[in-house]
Design a protein around this motif. Structure first.
Motif, PDB file in Angstrom:
ATOM      1  N   PRO A 193       1.404  -7.370   4.564  1.00 53.68           N
ATOM      2  CA  PRO A 193       2.231  -8.390   5.217  1.00 53.68           C
ATOM      3  C   PRO A 193       1.749  -8.589   6.655  1.00 53.68           C
ATOM      4  O   PRO A 193       1.218  -7.658   7.258  1.00 53.68           O
ATOM      5  N   ALA A 242       1.352  -5.856   9.721  1.00 54.30           N
ATOM      6  CA  ALA A 242       1.269  -4.467   9.249  1.00 54.30           C
ATOM      7  C   ALA A 242       0.060  -3.738   9.828  1.00 54.30           C
ATOM      8  O   ALA A 242      -0.012  -2.507   9.771  1.00 54.30           O
ATOM      9  N   GLY A 243      -0.916  -4.497  10.349  1.00 52.78           N
ATOM     10  CA  GLY A 243      -2.039  -3.839  11.026  1.00 52.78           C
ATOM     11  C   GLY A 243      -3.410  -4.041  10.408  1.00 52.78           C
ATOM     12  O   GLY A 243      -4.351  -3.343  10.759  1.00 52.78           O
ATOM     13  N   ARG A 300       6.315  -4.921  15.604  1.00 51.58           N
ATOM     14  CA  ARG A 300       4.880  -5.067  15.884  1.00 51.58           C
ATOM     15  C   ARG A 300       4.482  -6.532  15.960  1.00 51.58           C
ATOM     16  O   ARG A 300       3.697  -6.933  16.815  1.00 51.58           O
ATOM     17  N   ARG A 360       3.036  -8.373  19.299  1.00 57.34           N
ATOM     18  CA  ARG A 360       1.684  -8.937  19.330  1.00 57.34           C
ATOM     19  C   ARG A 360       1.659 -10.206  20.175  1.00 57.34           C
ATOM     20  O   ARG A 360       0.650 -10.544  20.785  1.00 57.34           O
ATOM     21  N   ASN A 402       0.571   2.437   7.207  1.00 55.87           N
ATOM     22  CA  ASN A 402       0.031   2.377   8.575  1.00 55.87           C
ATOM     23  C   ASN A 402       1.092   2.866   9.566  1.00 55.87           C
ATOM     24  O   ASN A 402       1.682   2.090  10.306  1.00 55.87           O
ATOM     25  N   ASP A 403       1.327   4.181   9.523  1.00 55.25           N
ATOM     26  CA  ASP A 403       2.261   4.787  10.489  1.00 55.25           C
ATOM     27  C   ASP A 403       1.483   5.122  11.748  1.00 55.25           C
ATOM     28  O   ASP A 403       1.614   4.469  12.776  1.00 55.25           O
TER      29      ASP A 403
HETATM   30  P1  ADP Z   1      -2.067  -8.016  10.856  1.00 52.73           P
HETATM   31  O1  ADP Z   1      -3.534  -8.324  11.016  1.00 52.73           O
HETATM   32  O2  ADP Z   1      -1.773  -7.251   9.602  1.00 52.73           O
HETATM   33  O3  ADP Z   1      -1.208  -9.226  10.991  1.00 52.73           O
HETATM   34  P2  ADP Z   1      -2.330  -6.664  13.449  1.00 52.73           P
HETATM   35  O4  ADP Z   1      -3.542  -5.817  13.221  1.00 52.73           O
HETATM   36  O5  ADP Z   1      -2.483  -7.889  14.279  1.00 52.73           O
HETATM   37  O6  ADP Z   1      -1.635  -7.026  12.041  1.00 52.73           O
HETATM   38  O7  ADP Z   1      -1.213  -5.694  14.063  1.00 52.73           O
HETATM   39  C1  ADP Z   1       0.024  -6.203  14.525  1.00 52.73           C
HETATM   40  C2  ADP Z   1       0.383  -5.507  15.853  1.00 52.73           C
HETATM   41  O8  ADP Z   1       0.699  -4.144  15.589  1.00 52.73           O
HETATM   42  C3  ADP Z   1      -0.765  -5.510  16.846  1.00 52.73           C
HETATM   43  O9  ADP Z   1      -0.225  -5.744  18.137  1.00 52.73           O
HETATM   44  C4  ADP Z   1      -1.352  -4.087  16.736  1.00 52.73           C
HETATM   45  O10 ADP Z   1      -1.904  -3.663  17.963  1.00 52.73           O
HETATM   46  C5  ADP Z   1      -0.120  -3.263  16.359  1.00 52.73           C
HETATM   47  N1  ADP Z   1      -0.431  -2.100  15.494  1.00 52.73           N
HETATM   48  C6  ADP Z   1      -1.251  -2.058  14.418  1.00 52.73           C
HETATM   49  N2  ADP Z   1      -1.253  -0.827  13.842  1.00 52.73           N
HETATM   50  C7  ADP Z   1      -0.398  -0.064  14.570  1.00 52.73           C
HETATM   51  C8  ADP Z   1       0.034   1.321  14.491  1.00 52.73           C
HETATM   52  N3  ADP Z   1      -0.383   2.146  13.542  1.00 52.73           N
HETATM   53  N4  ADP Z   1       0.920   1.735  15.414  1.00 52.73           N
HETATM   54  C9  ADP Z   1       1.383   0.906  16.385  1.00 52.73           C
HETATM   55  N5  ADP Z   1       1.016  -0.394  16.539  1.00 52.73           N
HETATM   56  C10 ADP Z   1       0.135  -0.879  15.632  1.00 52.73           C
END
Ligand code: ADP
Ligand code: 5GP
Length: 186
Positions: free
Chosen positions: A12, A15-16, A133, A137, A168-169
């Motif tokens: 989703p 999620a990272g 998150r 962002r 992704n904790d």
């Molecule tokens: P996606 O590509 O799945 O939409 P992103 O990689 O852009 O997600 O991550 C969303 C936000 O969460 C970003 O600001 C990123 O820095 C942060 N983030 C990602 N993984 C983690 C984590 N394990 N712990 C804390 N923050 C995270």
């Protein structure tokens, strides 16, 4: 030369995926990243041809008509698609190719290349963390944030179709787990 491998990474929004894929690219420059085509506007931190190939609606139509896309989807009001040539080049060139695609696209790639694909679903630790998150962002307007949040239940329903589910904790832990999966399938 042994055949390459496709590694689908879906999750989703928020999620990272992007963060994880960037980390994997840095630690493993030998793994290629599939650059999708999209009609979404470029974000300030994105480079055309590296993050995405940014296309007009007309250009995207032309890619579809020419049969250049192995799959494409409407997501959050824009179109995103994977280039067939990128997948074939990686498989024939013996490379591991990472694909950051949505759940429907991921399932479609796996359907087209079942023997060559490993599909990884990145799970947020909780719904609250995911929303936090995404907001943090700072890339979304209230409207686009809502579109992304509305799609989450549908996305989570595809989890069962994936070969691996990685929570992704902690970022380092999640990246390590994915690295191990990719090294085992290569
Ligand atoms: P996606 O590509 O799945 O939409 P992103 O990689 O852009 O997600 O991550 C969303 C936000 O969460 C970003 O600001 C990123 O820095 C942060 N983030 C990602 N993984 C983690 C984590 N394990 N712990 C804390 N923050 C995270
Ligand atoms: P974003 O706009 O945040 O970069 O991406 C939005 C969504 O589009 C993400 O879920 C991402 O994985 C997905 N996506 C990116 N490229 C493709 C693609 O080529 N095909 C499909 N189906 N989804 C994609």
């Amino acid at each position: 030369m042994s055949r390459g491998h496709l590694v689908v990474i879906s999750a989703p929004s928020g999620a990272g995926k992007t963060t994880i894929c960037r980390r994997l690219q840095t630690s493993h420059p030998e793994w290629r990243f599939s650059v999708s085509a999209t009609t979404r506007p470029r974000r300030p931190n994105e480079t055309n041809g590296e993050d995405y190939t940014f296309l007009t609606e007309e250009q995207f139509d032309a890619y579809i008509s020419a049969g250049e896309l192995v799959e494409w989807e409407w997501i959050y009001g824009h179109r995103y698609g994977t280039l067939h040539s990128t997948l074939v080049e990686a498989l024939e060139g013996g490379e591991a190719l990472l694909l950051d695609v949505d759940v429907k696209g991921g399932v479609r790639v796996k359907g087209r290349f079942p023997e060559d694909t490993t599909a990884i679903f990145i799970d947020p630790p909780s719904m609250e963390t995911l929303i936090e998150r995404l907001k943090k962002r700072g890339t979304e307007s209230p409207e686009t944030l809502k579109k992304r949040l509305d799609r989450i239940p549908e996305e989570l329903a595809y989890k069962k179709d994936y070969d691996h589910i990685v929570v992704n904790d902690d970022l380092d832990r999640a990246v390590n787990e994915i690295e191990t999966i990719i090294m085992e399938v290569q």
